[in-house]
Design a protein around this motif. Structure first.
Motif, PDB file in Angstrom:
ATOM      1  N   HIS A 124     -23.718  72.758-144.366  1.00 27.79           N
ATOM      2  CA  HIS A 124     -22.187  73.070-144.637  1.00 27.79           C
ATOM      3  C   HIS A 124     -22.668  74.377-143.363  1.00 27.79           C
ATOM      4  O   HIS A 124     -21.230  74.434-142.627  1.00 27.79           O
ATOM      5  CB  HIS A 124     -21.893  73.644-146.035  1.00 27.79           C
ATOM      6  CG  HIS A 124     -20.599  73.974-145.995  1.00 27.79           C
ATOM      7  ND1 HIS A 124     -19.228  73.308-146.403  1.00 27.79           N
ATOM      8  CD2 HIS A 124     -20.419  75.488-146.297  1.00 27.79           C
ATOM      9  CE1 HIS A 124     -18.638  73.807-146.116  1.00 27.79           C
ATOM     10  NE2 HIS A 124     -18.831  75.470-146.297  1.00 27.79           N
ATOM     11  N   LEU A 155     -28.644  61.329-155.070  1.00 22.03           N
ATOM     12  CA  LEU A 155     -28.999  62.350-155.129  1.00 22.03           C
ATOM     13  C   LEU A 155     -30.735  63.146-155.507  1.00 22.03           C
ATOM     14  O   LEU A 155     -31.842  63.273-156.214  1.00 22.03           O
ATOM     15  CB  LEU A 155     -28.173  63.685-154.965  1.00 22.03           C
ATOM     16  CG  LEU A 155     -26.936  63.889-153.948  1.00 22.03           C
ATOM     17  CD1 LEU A 155     -26.099  64.753-153.957  1.00 22.03           C
ATOM     18  CD2 LEU A 155     -27.604  64.251-152.376  1.00 22.03           C
ATOM     19  N   ASP A 197     -20.888  70.748-149.152  1.00 25.13           N
ATOM     20  CA  ASP A 197     -21.135  71.305-150.162  1.00 25.13           C
ATOM     21  C   ASP A 197     -21.050  71.115-151.751  1.00 25.13           C
ATOM     22  O   ASP A 197     -20.496  72.092-152.190  1.00 25.13           O
ATOM     23  CB  ASP A 197     -21.162  73.517-149.546  1.00 25.13           C
ATOM     24  CG  ASP A 197     -21.512  74.309-150.704  1.00 25.13           C
ATOM     25  OD1 ASP A 197     -22.676  74.107-151.212  1.00 25.13           O
ATOM     26  OD2 ASP A 197     -21.646  75.001-150.991  1.00 25.13           O
ATOM     27  N   GLN A 252     -30.015  73.179-152.820  1.00 26.37           N
ATOM     28  CA  GLN A 252     -28.309  73.913-152.477  1.00 26.37           C
ATOM     29  C   GLN A 252     -28.476  74.698-151.281  1.00 26.37           C
ATOM     30  O   GLN A 252     -27.623  75.369-150.185  1.00 26.37           O
ATOM     31  CB  GLN A 252     -28.233  74.960-153.815  1.00 26.37           C
ATOM     32  CG  GLN A 252     -27.323  75.739-153.284  1.00 26.37           C
ATOM     33  CD  GLN A 252     -26.055  74.493-152.814  1.00 26.37           C
ATOM     34  OE1 GLN A 252     -25.696  74.107-154.136  1.00 26.37           O
ATOM     35  NE2 GLN A 252     -25.491  75.298-151.664  1.00 26.37           N
ATOM     36  N   TRP A 297     -34.017  65.310-145.333  1.00 28.78           N
ATOM     37  CA  TRP A 297     -34.399  65.145-146.276  1.00 28.78           C
ATOM     38  C   TRP A 297     -34.101  63.842-146.955  1.00 28.78           C
ATOM     39  O   TRP A 297     -33.515  63.142-147.441  1.00 28.78           O
ATOM     40  CB  TRP A 297     -33.796  66.462-147.313  1.00 28.78           C
ATOM     41  CG  TRP A 297     -33.597  66.308-148.756  1.00 28.78           C
ATOM     42  CD1 TRP A 297     -34.968  67.160-149.358  1.00 28.78           C
ATOM     43  CD2 TRP A 297     -33.023  65.776-149.798  1.00 28.78           C
ATOM     44  NE1 TRP A 297     -35.122  67.155-151.074  1.00 28.78           N
ATOM     45  CE2 TRP A 297     -33.942  65.970-151.442  1.00 28.78           C
ATOM     46  CE3 TRP A 297     -32.619  65.012-150.248  1.00 28.78           C
ATOM     47  CZ2 TRP A 297     -33.156  66.320-152.158  1.00 28.78           C
ATOM     48  CZ3 TRP A 297     -31.516  64.608-151.199  1.00 28.78           C
ATOM     49  CH2 TRP A 297     -32.187  65.105-152.051  1.00 28.78           C
ATOM     50  N   PRO A 331     -30.982  67.883-156.328  1.00 32.35           N
ATOM     51  CA  PRO A 331     -31.157  68.035-154.882  1.00 32.35           C
ATOM     52  C   PRO A 331     -30.510  69.619-153.883  1.00 32.35           C
ATOM     53  O   PRO A 331     -30.631  70.932-155.098  1.00 32.35           O
ATOM     54  CB  PRO A 331     -29.648  67.524-154.388  1.00 32.35           C
ATOM     55  CG  PRO A 331     -28.855  68.118-155.522  1.00 32.35           C
ATOM     56  CD  PRO A 331     -29.507  67.960-156.766  1.00 32.35           C
ATOM     57  N   PHE A 354     -31.392  63.872-140.055  1.00 32.85           N
ATOM     58  CA  PHE A 354     -31.143  63.840-141.471  1.00 32.85           C
ATOM     59  C   PHE A 354     -31.827  63.570-142.112  1.00 32.85           C
ATOM     60  O   PHE A 354     -32.082  62.712-142.585  1.00 32.85           O
ATOM     61  CB  PHE A 354     -29.489  64.186-142.499  1.00 32.85           C
ATOM     62  CG  PHE A 354     -29.884  64.662-144.451  1.00 32.85           C
ATOM     63  CD1 PHE A 354     -28.951  65.760-144.361  1.00 32.85           C
ATOM     64  CD2 PHE A 354     -30.311  63.617-145.065  1.00 32.85           C
ATOM     65  CE1 PHE A 354     -28.979  66.097-145.876  1.00 32.85           C
ATOM     66  CE2 PHE A 354     -30.439  64.301-146.409  1.00 32.85           C
ATOM     67  CZ  PHE A 354     -29.488  65.058-146.684  1.00 32.85           C
ATOM     68  N   LEU A 407     -30.542  73.986-148.392  1.00 28.56           N
ATOM     69  CA  LEU A 407     -29.633  72.552-147.739  1.00 28.56           C
ATOM     70  C   LEU A 407     -28.217  71.981-147.520  1.00 28.56           C
ATOM     71  O   LEU A 407     -27.923  72.531-145.678  1.00 28.56           O
ATOM     72  CB  LEU A 407     -30.943  71.099-147.698  1.00 28.56           C
ATOM     73  CG  LEU A 407     -30.438  70.535-146.644  1.00 28.56           C
ATOM     74  CD1 LEU A 407     -30.937  71.101-145.401  1.00 28.56           C
ATOM     75  CD2 LEU A 407     -31.595  68.373-147.147  1.00 28.56           C
ATOM     76  N   ALA A 408     -28.397  72.518-148.690  1.00 26.61           N
ATOM     77  CA  ALA A 408     -26.270  72.160-148.539  1.00 26.61           C
ATOM     78  C   ALA A 408     -25.579  73.068-147.774  1.00 26.61           C
ATOM     79  O   ALA A 408     -24.972  73.585-146.704  1.00 26.61           O
ATOM     80  CB  ALA A 408     -25.778  71.800-149.577  1.00 26.61           C
ATOM     81  N   LEU A 437     -22.588  69.414-154.129  1.00 24.90           N
ATOM     82  CA  LEU A 437     -23.870  69.128-154.714  1.00 24.90           C
ATOM     83  C   LEU A 437     -24.085  68.573-156.574  1.00 24.90           C
ATOM     84  O   LEU A 437     -24.077  67.518-156.647  1.00 24.90           O
ATOM     85  CB  LEU A 437     -25.961  69.527-153.967  1.00 24.90           C
ATOM     86  CG  LEU A 437     -25.452  69.831-153.366  1.00 24.90           C
ATOM     87  CD1 LEU A 437     -26.997  70.567-152.357  1.00 24.90           C
ATOM     88  CD2 LEU A 437     -25.720  68.738-152.230  1.00 24.90           C
ATOM     89  N   PHE A 453     -24.174  67.899-148.683  1.00 28.88           N
ATOM     90  CA  PHE A 453     -24.565  67.816-147.923  1.00 28.88           C
ATOM     91  C   PHE A 453     -23.290  69.007-147.253  1.00 28.88           C
ATOM     92  O   PHE A 453     -23.379  70.369-146.995  1.00 28.88           O
ATOM     93  CB  PHE A 453     -26.339  67.544-147.557  1.00 28.88           C
ATOM     94  CG  PHE A 453     -27.044  67.745-148.354  1.00 28.88           C
ATOM     95  CD1 PHE A 453     -28.012  68.851-148.782  1.00 28.88           C
ATOM     96  CD2 PHE A 453     -27.054  66.893-149.280  1.00 28.88           C
ATOM     97  CE1 PHE A 453     -28.465  68.454-150.173  1.00 28.88           C
ATOM     98  CE2 PHE A 453     -28.128  66.185-150.015  1.00 28.88           C
ATOM     99  CZ  PHE A 453     -28.743  67.234-150.051  1.00 28.88           C
ATOM    100  N   ASP A 472     -26.223  62.776-146.666  1.00 31.05           N
ATOM    101  CA  ASP A 472     -25.816  63.528-145.800  1.00 31.05           C
ATOM    102  C   ASP A 472     -24.722  64.232-146.494  1.00 31.05           C
ATOM    103  O   ASP A 472     -24.017  65.905-146.908  1.00 31.05           O
ATOM    104  CB  ASP A 472     -25.752  64.341-144.634  1.00 31.05           C
ATOM    105  CG  ASP A 472     -24.998  62.251-144.042  1.00 31.05           C
ATOM    106  OD1 ASP A 472     -24.651  61.596-144.504  1.00 31.05           O
ATOM    107  OD2 ASP A 472     -24.968  62.782-142.983  1.00 31.05           O
TER     108      ASP A 472
END
Length: 499
Positions: free
Chosen positions: A450, A437, A426, A443, A404, A441, A402, A445-446, A428, A423, A420
């Protein structure tokens, strides 16, 4: 609101219907309350109940002291008082289906955490066709005290709690629409380290079929000798003999206070001569290789194939240890000498080890170098070794990183420990995650992360090539995700002689 009622082996439970029609059942006991004669004893089945038990709110959580500053502002907690805390929670989209199951084991350095965090809400997993389970287990001395070779069968009670919860899943999850033959256990930090131990425990065999380990693997355990040092010092702080009845007579609040003091002493003098492996891990309570409940060091047992056939998804964040060096200001106090002592203490070759990290991160100061070395020793290298071992024994292993970076602390946190988790879930928007975060953050990427976890639990394939010692594929989750091969391979090779 419709209140669904389902049957368990101990009685009926009445849940609630949450968003998107998801059935939610909370505070279902999987073992008896660990009090009275059950305290410091292996988990026992819960008593059956008559009528219908309401399962509409989180139940009690394991006794623990709050995180100290500044972690108390960064790591969310949910503390619910009460004795009957060996309970679990279930989210299901369809009790009449036969869906894959995911069981979450929380982190918290084996002294903190619970399955009752709002950030662990399982709605997103259930929305995507998975039955999601979260659970509590005993922490600290209650869960991981070791009293020597004569105390057979009573070590690693926190792990035995997890096994009891997984046994409940095997026996009951079909009533909630889950398939007991498609169980994926996943966890982060101490939760992932727990899974590393479960992979090597005979009592856990067959209770899960896939495993996802985030920021933890099978490397960090205590030897009986190290655990004996911890036990002796804890008994001295409490002023009691080091026996199970004497520890069981100590009030919970006194025990948790003594645990805090003990951890402070280890942090102040992290010397192996005093604490054994606990001086390196800075965790006095963790799985103990007691040669009974945990017969062998998980790293060795897994390397020899004890978990053959269990597919794994394993990895870490890119800057794990910055969670501990940046908010506290520790990173600003690190000297070159401390970097060198830390590296050699972990077994890297004197001089050459730190030089390799300086070459790989030429712009990094001492604090950043220290964080990177600890990240690799504690998280990244054990993850790679677990993946290698499983792939050698016929299982598929998928590795991720991870990457980010959080905007918090002016970006200095990077991709730190625990970043992480929202994410993967899911979640956030959960306000408890906001300090880590930041405001916006991604979404997308989540969605990707996820989705990968759901795909792994459902099909065994998260969506990128499996890892083996020839190609070493690693999926990097960042703003622009992609698959890389053997990232920082020179540093990985540097650790190959450190076992």
């Amino acid at each position: 609101m419709r209140r669904p009622v389902l049957a368990t082996s101990h009685g009926l439970v009445r849940g609630i219907t949450g968003p998107e029609g998801i059935g939610v059942f909370k505070n279902i006991p999987y073992a008896a309350a660990p009090t009275g004669p059950n305290r410091f004893a292996p988990p026992r089945p819960p008593s059956a109940w008559n009528g219908i038990r309401d399962a509409d709110a989180y139940g009690p959580t394991a006794p623990q002291a709050p995180y100290p500053p500044p972690m108390d502002r960064l790591l969310p907690e949910a503390l619910v008082p009460g004795d009957d805390f060996l309970n679990l929670n279930v989210w299901t989209p369809d009790p009449a289906a036969r869906l894959p199951v995911m069981v979450w084991i929380h982190g918290g350095a084996f002294t903190n955490g619970s399955g009752a965090l709002t950030g662990y809400d399982g709605t997103a997993f259930a929305r995507d066709g998975v039955v999601l389970v979260t659970l509590n287990y005993r922490l600290g001395a209650e869960g991981f005290l070791h009293l020597g070779p004569g105390d057979t069968g009573r070590a690693n009670l926190g792990l035995l709690d997890q096994i009891a919860a997984l046994t409940w899943v095997r026996d009951n999850i079909a009533s909630f629409g889950g398939d007991p033959d498609r169980v994926t256990v996943f966890g982060q930090s101490a939760g992932a380290m727990s899974i590393g131990a479960l992979l090597a425990m005979p009592a856990a065999k067959g209770l899960f079929h896939r495993a996802a380990l985030q920021s933890g693997a099978a490397h960090h355990t205590l030897s009986p000798a190290s655990a004996a040092r911890v036990t002796a010092r804890l008994a001295a702080i409490l002023g009691v003999p080091p026996t199970r009845p004497d520890f069981a007579a100590v009030p919970v609040q006194h025990l948790t206070a003594a645990q805090l003091r003990l951890r402070g002493e280890i942090s102040a003098r992290p010397e192996r001569a005093l604490w054994g492996e606990a001086a390196l891990n800075l965790m006095p309570f963790e799985p103990v290789v007691d040669h009974d409940t945990l017969p062998r060091a998980p790293t060795d047992a897994i390397a020899e194939g004890v978990a053959a056939g269990v597919d794994v998804l394993v990895g870490c964040t890119g800057d794990e240890f910055r969670l501990y060096t940046v908010p506290s200001g520790l990173g600003r106090t690190v000297t070159d000498g401390l970097v060198e002592r830390t590296a050699t203490g972990y077994g890297l070759p004197p001089g050459r080890g730190v030089a390799a990290y300086r070459a790989a991160f030429p712009a990094a100061g001492p604090g950043e170098l220290l964080a990177q070395i600890v990240t690799d020793w504690f998280y990244r290298v054990p993850a790679l070794r677990l993946a290698e071992a499983q792939s050698r024994h016929g299982a598929r292993a998928f590795v991720y990183e991870f990457a980010w970076s959080s905007p918090a602390f002016d970006g200095a946190l990077g991709a730190c420990h625990a970043l992480d988790v929202p994410f993967v879930f899911d979640n956030l928007a959960d306000p408890a995650f906001a300090p880590l975060l930041g405001d916006t953050p991604p979404q997308v990427l989540a969605d990707r992360m996820h989705g990968a976890w759901v795909s792994f639990a459902t099909t065994g394939d998260p969506g990128w090539p499996a890892h083996d010692e020839r190609h070493r594929a690693v999926r990097r989750f960042a703003t622009a995700p992609g698959t890389v091969h053997d990232p920082r391979g020179g540093l990985r090779a540097l650790w190959d002689d450190v076992r």
